[in-house]
Design a protein around this motif. Structure first.
Motif, PDB file in Angstrom:
ATOM      1  N   ILE A   1     -18.934  22.737  39.415  1.00 46.32           N
ATOM      2  CA  ILE A   1     -19.281  23.213  40.773  1.00 46.32           C
ATOM      3  C   ILE A   1     -17.969  24.892  40.296  1.00 46.32           C
ATOM      4  O   ILE A   1     -19.075  25.982  40.419  1.00 46.32           O
ATOM      5  CB  ILE A   1     -18.223  23.086  41.661  1.00 46.32           C
TER       6      ILE A   1
ATOM      7  N   HIS B   1     -26.518  19.684  48.853  1.00 45.62           N
ATOM      8  CA  HIS B   1     -26.246  20.601  48.137  1.00 45.62           C
ATOM      9  C   HIS B   1     -27.307  22.036  47.313  1.00 45.62           C
ATOM     10  O   HIS B   1     -26.952  22.372  46.749  1.00 45.62           O
ATOM     11  CB  HIS B   1     -24.855  20.860  47.854  1.00 45.62           C
TER      12      HIS B   1
ATOM     13  N   CYS C   1     -15.267  23.941  54.864  1.00 43.76           N
ATOM     14  CA  CYS C   1     -14.681  24.302  54.583  1.00 43.76           C
ATOM     15  C   CYS C   1     -13.183  22.475  54.719  1.00 43.76           C
ATOM     16  O   CYS C   1     -12.592  22.438  54.396  1.00 43.76           O
ATOM     17  CB  CYS C   1     -13.488  24.734  53.639  1.00 43.76           C
TER      18      CYS C   1
ATOM     19  N   SER D   1     -22.246  31.429  47.851  1.00 45.58           N
ATOM     20  CA  SER D   1     -21.216  31.012  47.941  1.00 45.58           C
ATOM     21  C   SER D   1     -19.709  31.631  47.774  1.00 45.58           C
ATOM     22  O   SER D   1     -19.600  32.564  48.209  1.00 45.58           O
ATOM     23  CB  SER D   1     -21.264  29.936  47.195  1.00 45.58           C
TER      24      SER D   1
ATOM     25  N   TYR E   1     -22.867  15.116  39.853  1.00 42.18           N
ATOM     26  CA  TYR E   1     -23.115  15.932  40.884  1.00 42.18           C
ATOM     27  C   TYR E   1     -24.713  15.616  41.053  1.00 42.18           C
ATOM     28  O   TYR E   1     -24.657  15.876  42.163  1.00 42.18           O
ATOM     29  CB  TYR E   1     -23.298  17.505  40.147  1.00 42.18           C
TER      30      TYR E   1
ATOM     31  N   LEU F   1     -22.461  25.586  46.818  1.00 44.09           N
ATOM     32  CA  LEU F   1     -21.308  25.479  46.349  1.00 44.09           C
ATOM     33  C   LEU F   1     -21.063  26.558  44.868  1.00 44.09           C
ATOM     34  O   LEU F   1     -20.170  26.895  44.749  1.00 44.09           O
ATOM     35  CB  LEU F   1     -21.767  24.217  45.660  1.00 44.09           C
ATOM     36  N   TRP F   2     -22.338  27.620  45.114  1.00 45.91           N
ATOM     37  CA  TRP F   2     -22.375  28.265  43.802  1.00 45.91           C
ATOM     38  C   TRP F   2     -23.222  29.372  44.151  1.00 45.91           C
ATOM     39  O   TRP F   2     -24.111  29.284  45.065  1.00 45.91           O
ATOM     40  CB  TRP F   2     -22.147  28.108  42.206  1.00 45.91           C
TER      41      TRP F   2
ATOM     42  N   CYS G   1     -24.334  14.337  45.184  1.00 45.06           N
ATOM     43  CA  CYS G   1     -24.747  15.711  45.304  1.00 45.06           C
ATOM     44  C   CYS G   1     -25.191  16.895  45.778  1.00 45.06           C
ATOM     45  O   CYS G   1     -25.331  17.448  47.054  1.00 45.06           O
ATOM     46  CB  CYS G   1     -23.041  16.663  45.138  1.00 45.06           C
TER      47      CYS G   1
ATOM     48  N   GLY H   1     -27.015  24.343  43.678  1.00 44.13           N
ATOM     49  CA  GLY H   1     -26.118  24.561  44.702  1.00 44.13           C
ATOM     50  C   GLY H   1     -25.875  25.306  45.811  1.00 44.13           C
ATOM     51  O   GLY H   1     -25.218  26.303  46.587  1.00 44.13           O
TER      52      GLY H   1
END
Ligand code: HEC
Ligand code: HEC
Length: 337
Positions: free
Chosen positions: A275, A205, A96, A230, A197, A225-226, A201, A209
């Motif tokens: 997300i 990812h 991040c 996450s 997404y 991401l989740w 993405c 996610g």
């Protein structure tokens, strides 16, 4: 006689101190090249000093270890960490805080050391930089706080101090805050976000996610991401505006940056909403839910009430934020995100 001798000695001492200070300063500014003008952008973005200028002494040794910890966090202090097992997931800080916390508009640490201790609304009290580091260990990493006197905490603080060596005290510098997005005049839409997404993405990812582990299983090639591995609710990335600002300026990774974003701001809001929609996606909650004790300083885009206004929780989380801002401005209430 004695007195005048003492006076002279003191004078000489002071003079030599003065000379020493100014030569030190000179060495510092010659060795480091910050701030640098980012020629592609109109603004003067602060860049980090070159790592080749990390001093070769005890302090420098900890600076290097601190930087290494930001990049290889899971290797050192992850669930199977070689030093300790403070984190409960295998994300690295740099997932991040990109480029070891130096990239502009990617939550960099360049001015962090110069701005703490500071008031934090989530706790409604003053936090030190070490406390703030532990917040990220407890929230996005679902972990257990590092001991304040541990070598790892000291090293991260040394690294952040070194990064910010030329930054003015108590001030933000360009690029250290989330990229400023223009608010859209509708709610961020998780349904539209899902389509984005799938297009932009999912290859990295993953369909759930879940991200993708690196082949050696130490940390991620593409972070989640989740889901259970996450970040937790209450993490800053769980807030739609912050996540959208990060995504707009940085994702899809390597194919996008703030000078050349791949998504529009609208798309960034929608995908951040997808997300971070708790109606669709689960997250770990082992460190409990957080709520801001003081509604006056609670961020406008937090997802859980009560608030200082009577707009519904869902509007605070997904927008449209314009009417909330307008109402608050008219009533002289804080509008901070
Ligand atoms: C899932 C993403 C994520 C991870 C992983 C993460 N952070 Fe953060 N961190 C954030 C966000 C988002 C913020 C808020 C930035 C902002 O509002 O400008 C933040 C803020 C911070 C701040 C405050 C910076 C400032 O100047 O106010 C520090 C220090 C920090 N993180 C350290 C760490 C450390 C050290 C790690 C690894 C142990 C880490 N973070 C892991 C997302 C993350
Ligand atoms: C080419 C692969 C790739 C694509 C496509 C991509 N990402 Fe990423 N993403 C990454 C990598 C790699 C990181 C971690 C960067 C690092 O550690 O330097 C990351 C980090 C993140 C993070 C912060 C870390 C976390 O796990 O919470 C978020 C949020 C994120 N990506 C969202 C997105 C969104 C939304 C999209 C689509 C618009 C996207 N990414 C597309 C590779 C990708």
């Amino acid at each position: 006689m004695k007195n005048s001798f003492a006076f002279k000695t003191m004078f000489v001492l002071m003079l030599s101190l003065l000379v020493q200070c100014s030569t030190n300063d000179k060495v510092k500014t010659e060795e480091t090249k910050v701030p640098e003008k980012d020629t592609a952008s109109a603004k003067e973005v602060w860049l980090a000093p070159d790592t080749s200028t990390i001093p070769k002494d005890e302090f420098g040794e900890l600076v290097r270890y601190g930087r290494d910890l930001i990049i290889n966090t899971a290797y050192y202090i992850g669930p199977e960490g070689t030093v300790s097992k403070n984190l409960r997931n295998k994300m690295n800080c740099t997932n991040c805080h990109l480029d070891a916390g130096t990239r502009p508009y990617a939550f960099n640490y360049i001015s962090s050391h110069a701005r703490y201790p500071q008031y934090r609304s989530r706790e409604n009290r003053i936090l030190t930089l070490a406390d703030r580091i532990n917040n990220c260990i407890e929230r996005p990493h679902s972990g257990i706080a590092l001991k304040l006197d541990s070598r790892e905490m000291t090293a991260m603080l040394c690294y952040m101090k070194w990064l910010g060596q030329n930054v003015p005290m108590n001030q933000h510098v360009e690029g250290d805050s989330p990229y400023k997005l223009e608010l859209i005049d509708r709610a961020a839409d998780p349904v539209k976000g899902e389509a984005i997404y799938k297009k932009e993405c999912v290859t990295c990812h993953g369909p759930d996610g879940e991200g993708k582990m690196r082949a050696d299983n130490v940390c991620y090639e593409f972070p989640p991401l989740w889901g259970p591995k996450s970040y937790q609710p209450g993490s800053s990335m769980h807030r739609v505006y912050k996540a959208a600002a990060f995504i707009y300026a940085n994702m899809p990774n390597k194919n996008s940056n703030y000078k050349n974003p791949k998504l529009t701001m609208e798309e960034a809001f929608d995908v951040a909403a997808f997300i971070n929609d708790d109606r669709i996606h689960k997250r770990p909650t082992n460190n409990g839910t957080v709520n801001y004790p003081n509604i006056k300083t609670k961020p406008l885009d937090y997802g859980i009430g009560p608030f200082i206004d009577s707009f519904p929780d869902l509007q605070h989380k997904f927008g449209p934020w314009g009417p909330i801002v307008k109402f608050r401005e008219a009533n002289h209430l804080p509008t901070k995100f």
